[in-house]
Design a protein around this motif. Structure first.
Motif, short mmCIF file in Angstrom:
data_model
loop_
_atom_site.label_atom_id
_atom_site.label_comp_id
_atom_site.label_asym_id
_atom_site.label_seq_id
_atom_site.Cartn_x
_atom_site.Cartn_y
_atom_site.Cartn_z
N UNK A 79 12.31 13.80 29.76
CA UNK A 79 12.43 15.07 29.03
C UNK A 79 13.67 15.12 28.14
N UNK A 80 14.75 14.43 28.53
CA UNK A 80 15.95 14.50 27.71
C UNK A 80 15.84 13.69 26.41
N UNK A 81 14.75 12.93 26.23
CA UNK A 81 14.54 12.24 24.95
C UNK A 81 14.53 13.26 23.81
N UNK A 82 13.87 14.38 24.03
CA UNK A 82 13.81 15.42 23.00
C UNK A 82 15.20 15.93 22.66
N UNK A 83 16.02 16.16 23.67
CA UNK A 83 17.38 16.65 23.44
C UNK A 83 18.19 15.66 22.61
N UNK A 134 1.31 10.20 19.11
CA UNK A 134 0.97 10.75 20.42
C UNK A 134 1.65 12.11 20.58
N UNK A 135 1.22 12.89 21.56
CA UNK A 135 1.88 14.17 21.79
C UNK A 135 3.39 14.04 22.05
N UNK A 136 3.80 13.03 22.78
CA UNK A 136 5.24 12.87 23.06
C UNK A 136 6.01 12.48 21.81
N UNK A 137 5.46 11.60 20.98
CA UNK A 137 6.18 11.23 19.77
C UNK A 137 6.17 12.38 18.76
N UNK A 138 5.15 13.22 18.81
CA UNK A 138 5.15 14.44 17.99
C UNK A 138 6.27 15.37 18.46
N UNK A 139 6.48 15.44 19.76
CA UNK A 139 7.58 16.24 20.30
C UNK A 139 8.93 15.73 19.78
N UNK A 140 9.05 14.41 19.67
CA UNK A 140 10.30 13.84 19.15
C UNK A 140 10.50 14.21 17.69
N UNK A 141 9.45 14.07 16.89
CA UNK A 141 9.56 14.43 15.46
C UNK A 141 9.90 15.92 15.33
#
Length: 153
Positions: free
Chosen positions: A131-135, A12-19
């Motif tokens: 949003x802080x998941x990415x951080x 998904x777009x959010x899990x792509x953001x995490x990777x």
């Protein structure tokens, strides 16, 4: 030159953001002596594990378990790397819509069998997107790459 392998399922777009965040952290400009390889689980295999000095795993929580793609990676890689990569430094992040406990336990069970070495407790990113998941994932990528470069992992 040390090598960090990031194997992360990103459907998904959010899990792509995490990777992407994991890679961004690992490629921090102050880290110069670590080569980064980022692969989807269906593209990664035992040769990638054999060539790395540490591994960062990322998965979604699917019905209380890891993604099928990450399980497939383990199925294809387990026996070929079993005796060769004992002690491999590893870390995990889980994008969990619920609590992530089953997913964490499933990955921990496989990692225990492989005799890899946890360098940090699994990072569980629970509930609705924040949003802080990415951080947090970026920091995890940075920690692994910096630890490899410093020789402490």
């Amino acid at each position: 030159m040390k090598r960090l392998l990031i194997v992360a399922h990103a459907p998904s777009p959010n899990t792509q953001r995490l990777r992407d965040a994991a890679e961004r952290g690992a490629r921090h400009p102050d880290i110069e002596a670590v080569e980064i390889s980022v692969k989807a689980p269906l593209e990664a295999g035992p040769e990638d594990v054999t060539a790395c000095d540490a591994i960062l795993l990322g998965t979604t929580e699917n019905l209380g378990y890891m993604s099928g793609a990450l399980k497939d990676f383990f199925d294809r890689s387990y026996y070929p790397v079993l005796g060769e990569k004992q002690g491999l430094p590893c870390a995990l992040y889980v994008r969990a819509g619920h609590d992530g406990t089953g997913t964490r336990r499933a990955v921990e069970s496989i990692v225990t069998g492989l005799r890899w070495r946890w360098v940090q407790a699994p990072l569980l990113l629970r509930g609705d997107w924040q949003e802080d998941f990415e951080d947090q994932v970026e920091e995890l990528g940075l920690y692994l790459a910096a630890g490899l470069e410093a020789g402490v992992l």
